[in-house]
Design a protein around this motif. Structure first.
Motif, PDB file in Angstrom:
ATOM      1  N   ARG A 172      -2.945 -13.739   6.195  1.00 30.68           N
ATOM      2  CA  ARG A 172      -1.749 -12.845   6.459  1.00 30.68           C
ATOM      3  C   ARG A 172      -1.989 -12.032   7.279  1.00 30.68           C
ATOM      4  N   LEU A 173      -0.058 -12.192   7.724  1.00 30.72           N
ATOM      5  CA  LEU A 173       0.166 -11.000   8.776  1.00 30.72           C
ATOM      6  C   LEU A 173       0.300 -10.198   7.871  1.00 30.72           C
ATOM      7  N   LEU A 174       0.249  -8.971   8.070  1.00 28.71           N
ATOM      8  CA  LEU A 174       0.487  -6.972   7.870  1.00 28.71           C
ATOM      9  C   LEU A 174       0.950  -6.877   8.650  1.00 28.71           C
ATOM     10  N   PRO A 175       2.728  -6.063   8.197  1.00 27.71           N
ATOM     11  CA  PRO A 175       3.282  -4.968   9.313  1.00 27.71           C
ATOM     12  C   PRO A 175       2.628  -3.923   9.473  1.00 27.71           C
ATOM     13  N   ALA A 192       1.077  -0.760   0.131  1.00 32.98           N
ATOM     14  CA  ALA A 192      -0.536   0.674   0.336  1.00 32.98           C
ATOM     15  C   ALA A 192       0.828   1.454   0.095  1.00 32.98           C
ATOM     16  N   GLU A 193       2.199   0.913   0.790  1.00 31.59           N
ATOM     17  CA  GLU A 193       3.076   2.956   0.793  1.00 31.59           C
ATOM     18  C   GLU A 193       3.568   2.957  -0.099  1.00 31.59           C
ATOM     19  N   HIS A 194       3.861   1.433  -1.759  1.00 34.63           N
ATOM     20  CA  HIS A 194       4.242   2.082  -3.341  1.00 34.63           C
ATOM     21  C   HIS A 194       5.771   1.552  -2.713  1.00 34.63           C
ATOM     22  N   ASP A 195       6.648   1.095  -1.528  1.00 35.78           N
ATOM     23  CA  ASP A 195       8.178   1.203  -1.690  1.00 35.78           C
ATOM     24  C   ASP A 195       8.532  -0.059  -1.487  1.00 35.78           C
ATOM     25  N   LEU A 196       7.394  -1.024  -1.273  1.00 35.84           N
ATOM     26  CA  LEU A 196       8.018  -2.799  -0.923  1.00 35.84           C
ATOM     27  C   LEU A 196       6.904  -3.617  -2.109  1.00 35.84           C
ATOM     28  N   LEU A 197       8.143  -4.116  -2.689  1.00 29.20           N
ATOM     29  CA  LEU A 197       7.030  -5.686  -3.338  1.00 29.20           C
ATOM     30  C   LEU A 197       6.448  -6.722  -2.135  1.00 29.20           C
ATOM     31  N   ARG A 198       5.695  -7.545  -2.009  1.00 30.89           N
ATOM     32  CA  ARG A 198       5.828  -7.925  -0.423  1.00 30.89           C
ATOM     33  C   ARG A 198       5.121  -9.250  -1.012  1.00 30.89           C
ATOM     34  N   LEU A 199       5.453 -10.123  -0.626  1.00 33.41           N
ATOM     35  CA  LEU A 199       4.684 -11.608  -0.801  1.00 33.41           C
ATOM     36  C   LEU A 199       3.646 -11.712  -0.759  1.00 33.41           C
ATOM     37  N   VAL A 200       2.663 -12.428  -1.422  1.00 36.93           N
ATOM     38  CA  VAL A 200       1.421 -12.627  -0.461  1.00 36.93           C
ATOM     39  C   VAL A 200       1.478 -13.916  -1.002  1.00 36.93           C
ATOM     40  N   GLU A 201       1.867 -14.945  -1.761  1.00 35.81           N
ATOM     41  CA  GLU A 201       1.212 -15.773  -1.922  1.00 35.81           C
ATOM     42  C   GLU A 201       2.077 -17.256  -2.432  1.00 35.81           C
ATOM     43  N   SER A 202       2.357 -18.215  -1.636  1.00 38.26           N
ATOM     44  CA  SER A 202       3.300 -18.885  -2.452  1.00 38.26           C
ATOM     45  C   SER A 202       3.731 -20.289  -2.274  1.00 38.26           C
ATOM     46  N   VAL A 203       4.280 -21.274  -3.015  1.00 40.83           N
ATOM     47  CA  VAL A 203       3.344 -22.707  -3.012  1.00 40.83           C
ATOM     48  C   VAL A 203       4.434 -23.199  -3.538  1.00 40.83           C
ATOM     49  N   GLY A 204       4.702 -24.481  -2.413  1.00 35.02           N
ATOM     50  CA  GLY A 204       5.952 -25.362  -2.852  1.00 35.02           C
ATOM     51  C   GLY A 204       7.202 -25.687  -1.880  1.00 35.02           C
ATOM     52  N   VAL A 205       8.352 -26.226  -1.610  1.00 32.44           N
ATOM     53  CA  VAL A 205       8.907 -26.267  -0.943  1.00 32.44           C
ATOM     54  C   VAL A 205       9.087 -25.124   0.286  1.00 32.44           C
ATOM     55  N   PRO A 206       9.518 -25.202   1.199  1.00 29.76           N
ATOM     56  CA  PRO A 206       9.385 -23.266   2.261  1.00 29.76           C
ATOM     57  C   PRO A 206      10.735 -22.717   1.235  1.00 29.76           C
ATOM     58  N   ARG A 207      10.648 -21.115   1.027  1.00 29.83           N
ATOM     59  CA  ARG A 207      11.188 -20.444   0.451  1.00 29.83           C
ATOM     60  C   ARG A 207      12.813 -20.199   1.407  1.00 29.83           C
ATOM     61  N   THR A 208      12.818 -20.813   2.772  1.00 30.39           N
ATOM     62  CA  THR A 208      14.174 -19.813   3.129  1.00 30.39           C
ATOM     63  C   THR A 208      14.778 -20.945   2.927  1.00 30.39           C
ATOM     64  N   LEU A 209      14.396 -22.403   1.874  1.00 27.55           N
ATOM     65  CA  LEU A 209      16.211 -22.692   1.276  1.00 27.55           C
ATOM     66  C   LEU A 209      16.273 -22.646   0.313  1.00 27.55           C
ATOM     67  N   TYR A 210      16.046 -21.228  -0.461  1.00 25.48           N
ATOM     68  CA  TYR A 210      16.920 -20.717  -1.606  1.00 25.48           C
ATOM     69  C   TYR A 210      16.926 -19.011  -0.954  1.00 25.48           C
ATOM     70  N   GLY A 211      17.056 -18.855   0.354  1.00 27.35           N
ATOM     71  CA  GLY A 211      16.868 -17.254   1.102  1.00 27.35           C
ATOM     72  C   GLY A 211      16.070 -16.595   0.364  1.00 27.35           C
ATOM     73  N   THR A 265       5.309 -15.232  11.005  1.00 27.33           N
ATOM     74  CA  THR A 265       5.320 -13.908  10.135  1.00 27.33           C
ATOM     75  C   THR A 265       5.099 -13.699   9.104  1.00 27.33           C
ATOM     76  N   ILE A 266       6.113 -12.346   8.343  1.00 23.63           N
ATOM     77  CA  ILE A 266       4.988 -11.828   7.333  1.00 23.63           C
ATOM     78  C   ILE A 266       4.645 -12.801   6.315  1.00 23.63           C
ATOM     79  N   GLY A 267       3.994 -13.316   5.496  1.00 19.87           N
ATOM     80  CA  GLY A 267       3.150 -14.135   4.730  1.00 19.87           C
ATOM     81  C   GLY A 267       1.771 -14.490   5.391  1.00 19.87           C
ATOM     82  N   GLU A 268       1.475 -15.747   4.119  1.00 17.86           N
ATOM     83  CA  GLU A 268       0.494 -16.388   4.748  1.00 17.86           C
ATOM     84  C   GLU A 268       0.299 -17.508   4.959  1.00 17.86           C
ATOM     85  N   ARG A 269      -0.625 -18.162   5.524  1.00 18.82           N
ATOM     86  CA  ARG A 269      -1.433 -18.986   6.636  1.00 18.82           C
ATOM     87  C   ARG A 269      -2.176 -19.655   6.753  1.00 18.82           C
ATOM     88  N   GLU A 270      -2.127 -20.434   6.579  1.00 23.83           N
ATOM     89  CA  GLU A 270      -3.606 -21.766   6.569  1.00 23.83           C
ATOM     90  C   GLU A 270      -4.257 -22.147   7.864  1.00 23.83           C
TER      91      GLU A 270
END
Length: 814
Positions: free
Chosen positions: A259-262, A56-75, A234-239
């Motif tokens: 989703r937790l929004l900061p 909303a502040e237009h200064d950040l690209l925010r993760l809104v959805e992800s699937v697959g293995v945990p993103r932390t494996l790829y940093g 953490t910031i991101g989608e939860r189910e």
């Protein structure tokens, strides 16, 4: 896509286009984005896919959805600054896709620690009309995304043009099943449909989240609280799926997706999302989280068996299958690694005939239909009544699914899923099976490589440790080794028991830094070095100092800790040397334990000229010496001092009469977060102590006569003077050889044990005497060793510090 027979043979891109068109028209927005992203896993071979949009502040690209293995494996992060250097930000600014390989990612400013072998990353712009964000996808396929993979990802990027979960809530338009929870106050705004699911009217709802939580089934409340408390997210989608109580009937299953929004600028953090009825989906496979859950489980699967168990846990219950088999493809045979159920009678007769070890080893040629599916490389489904060979028909008489497991340019194996009753295969099941096959194949290859390395290193370590401990005069020793269960690499813990001359024994225990093949190899080098230096007759401090200098010269980055104890089994005394290792623990005959006050030196390999002081130990018959590594006494819950105190207390409570049971009892408290080595020795005292006398031979003309006189006087004192002739001849020959062929000091040692007399002559020359192969009748020398060999039961040489010792044993008739 999953096929039946020859149907559905179009290109992946065309099939992806058809599937995405159906997803974007038939599925509601909250569900649609995730299902669209799952198409990247199914059709493009991605292991991870995510969508980033402008905040909303237009200064950040925010993760809104992800699937697959945990993103932390790829940093990958939750968000990226628009002005920063990252693939997501670059694509957002340029509007052009990026295709990056391991080398590109390694040089990127946003580089993170990557899995072994690297990965490939694709970033494509999405929502071009709305200035939205980008699609990020990752693959571990060798070579990255091929042409057809890229075409499929472009279709997925075009399909990602729907509101993100929580987007309407952020703009102030709350969906009927949506909610917005203020994390600081617990006040929640809810839609009418959500209130209806909870059985509440708008007038009776007070706006507090506690009111909604109070209507949930108590068993589900802890999991739900973990979502509604900011500290647990953490910031991101939860189910999450949970149950709510109803006035009548069974509890209703609901699915929360949020989703937790900061927060910022005085605004609290908010949890936004939706709640939907999950009652009709609870036992079915239409739960879109199944693939992601399987991917997360496979990401942590270390062994081939772990992979199989993760697949069984993820597929059998949702599919209501009666049996699942996972097999590796090795040449022309399928080696089964997991069967569920595991009983042989649940599987075809051919499989039982091939049940050679723990699992069957079935030939692929015996199942031509399966071989064809593996050659084709696509999942196949055969409904009830299909004519198949018995080896397959008996797996699934009511329906059979065969999933070839691709990994790179080869097949890693196959997964067979069978039903006994006729089964109707729905579209959701087909998508689940296809996505699961790709994820499982890649995980299987990683696990197979890891298993092979672990077995190789484990075999190396087993070969480097003693196969059995020697029998000791007046003592008993036992040892145990346990590898860690935290991780699969083996470490460098080791132990050794080294018999030494004159009824001495060296007890050694050590630990090489780290867990790797290098640590296991260095362990073997250190064990061999210590054994060699000890056999040369050096005192304990010199043995350890020599090993330290050797390790420094090896120029390794690893260091080694070690405890070396030289025990005199005749006198009941010992000298201990510590090199950065734990001290010995003594259990006295009265049950009292003592952590020996042994002064310690630096670990081996740290400083070339380090000192290693010796500390004395006094032993009484019945004393137990216990040596261990830090894996047994150190943990995250307690420091090493508390662990040593606990170890000493546990040793007190044991019965030293059964040393093996003592070792097992001490290992029962092992935390197994590290390797554990344990060495115990009970000193009983020698039943018959040897008689010993020594004589220093001076280099004078009468030296041999003086040695013979000393020997005769000693034999007379021991009561064996009547058998002195042979002994005196041997002494004459050995002393003469030492005086003639060497320089420096010569020492004569006589030892009598029962009916065996040992004669040893030590000199300062390291050269071993050579017995002549032939002697002419006119020769004036060279017969000394031949006489010694002829008149003794056994003879030989051994190194001593700076020289050698020539010895022989004579059997006496007492």
């Amino acid at each position: 896509m999953v096929s039946e027979g020859g149907e559905g043979r179009g290109s992946r891109a065309s099939r992806a286009e058809i599937a995405l068109k159906a997803l974007t028209t038939d599925i509601e927005a909250p569900e649609r984005l995730r299902r669209v992203l799952e198409a990247a896993l199914v059709f493009a071979g991605a292991t991870f896919a995510a969508v980033y949009t402008r905040s909303a502040e237009h200064d950040l690209l925010r993760l809104v959805e992800s699937v697959g293995v945990p993103r932390t494996l790829y940093g990958l992060r939750d968000g990226y600054p628009l002005t920063g250097r990252s693939p997501a930000a670059d694509v957002h600014r340029s509007g052009r896709p990026l295709w990056l390989g391991p080398a590109d990612l390694a040089d990127a400013p946003e580089a993170r620690r990557t899995p072994a072998g690297g990965f490939w990353l694709a970033a494509l712009p999405t929502d071009r009309d709305r200035d939205g964000g980008c699609l990020v996808a990752v693959t571990e396929h060798p070579g990255g995304f091929d042409t057809e993979d890229r075409a499929c990802l472009e279709l997925v990027a075009d399909a990602v043009s729907c509101p993100a979960p929580g987007e309407q809530a952020e703009s102030g338009e709350l969906r009927p099943g949506g909610f917005v929870l203020a994390m600081d106050s617990g006040r929640v705004e809810v839609g009418d449909q959500l209130l209806e699911l909870f059985g509440l009217d708008r007038d009776e709802f007070d706006g507090r989240v506690e009111t909604l939580l109070g209507l949930t089934v108590p068993e589900d409340l802890p999991a739900l609280m973990s979502v509604t408390e900011a500290d647990h997210m953490t910031i991101g989608e939860r189910e999450l799926e949970f149950r709510v109580l109803q006035p009548t009937g069974r509890p209703r299953w609901l699915r929360l997706r949020g989703r937790l929004l900061p927060g910022g600028d005085g605004q609290p953090a908010r949890l936004v999302g939706t709640v939907a009825d999950a009652s009709t989906l609870r036992s079915d496979v239409t739960d879109v989280a199944r693939v992601q859950r399987l991917a997360a489980a496979l990401a942590t699967a270390g062994t081939v068996r772990d992979v199989g168990q993760a697949v069984v846990a993820a597929l059998r219950a949702p599919l209501r299958a009666d049996r699942i088999a996972l097999a590796e493809l090795e040449g022309d045979r399928l080696v089964v690694t997991v069967l569920d159920p595991p009983e042989p009678e649940s599987w075809p007769e051919l499989w039982r005939l091939e049940w050679r070890t723990e699992w069957p080893d079935a030939p692929v040629r015996a199942m031509p239909t399966l071989a064809a599916a593996l050659d084709e490389g696509r999942a196949r489904i055969w409904p009830a009544g299909t004519a198949l060979e018995p080896a397959l028909a008996e797996v699934g008489p009511g329906g059979l699914a065969v999933l070839p497991l691709p990994a790179g340019n080869r097949m890693a194996g196959a997964c067979l899923i069978g039903w006994d009753s006729p089964h109707d295969f729905g579209a959701d099941e087909r998508a689940l099976l296809t996505a699961s096959a790709g994820l499982t194949g890649q995980a299987l290859m990683r696990a197979r490589a890891f298993d092979a390395e672990h077995e190789l290193v484990g075999m190396l370590q087993r070969q480097l440790l003693p196969r059995r401990l020697p029998k000791l005069p007046g003592a008993e020793a036992v040892a145990r080794y346990l590898p860690t269960t935290a991780g699969l690499e083996v470490g460098g813990d080791w132990y050794d028991v080294i018999p030494l001359p004159d009824n001495h024994v060296a007890l050694v225990i050590g630990d090489v830094q780290g867990h790797s093949a290098a640590a296991a190899t260095l362990m073997g080098q250190m064990r061999t070095a210590l054994r060699a230096y000890a056999a040369e007759g050096h005192p304990p401090d010199v043995v350890v100092a020599h090993a330290n200098r050797l390790l420094v010269d090896l120029e390794t980055d690893l260091f080694v800790t070690c405890c070396y104890v030289d025990v005199d089994l005749e006198e009941g005394s010992a000298w201990s040397v510590r090199a950065g290792h734990l001290p010995p623990v003594l259990r006295h005959p009265d049950g009292r334990t003592e952590i020996a006050e042994a002064e310690g030196g630096l670990p081996l390999g740290v400083e070339r000229q380090a000192d290693f002081p010796m500390s004395p130990l006094r032993l009484q018959p019945g004393t137990v010496i216990a040596l261990t590594t830090d894996g047994l006494v150190e943990s995250t819950e307690a420091d090493i001092d508390a662990g040593m105190a606990r170890f000493a207390a546990d040793l007190t409570a044991t019965d030293p009469a059964h040393l093996g049971l003592v070792a097992d009892a001490l290992l029962g408290n092992a935390h197994r977060s590290d390797d554990v080595a344990l060495l115990l020795m009970r000193y009983d005292g020698m039943a018959v102590r040897p008689l010993r006398e020594s004589w220093t031979v001076w280099r004078v003309p009468e030296a041999v006569r003086h040695a013979r006189r000393f020997t005769r006087r000693t034999l007379r004192a021991w009561g064996v003077a009547d058998q002195a002739d042979a002994v005196l001849l041997i002494v004459s020959e050995l002393v003469t050889n030492a005086l003639v062929h060497t320089e420096g000091q010569v020492r004569l040692d006589l030892t009598l044990i029962n009916s065996r007399l040992r004669i040893a002559v030590a000199d300062a020359s390291p050269r071993t005497p050579v017995k002549p192969t032939s002697i002419g009748w006119e020769a004036t020398g060279g017969r000394g060793l031949l006489l010694v060999e002829a008149m003794s039961a056994v003879w030989g040489t051994l190194p001593v510090s700076g020289g050698k010792q020539v010895w022989c044993e004579v059997a006496l008739d007492r």
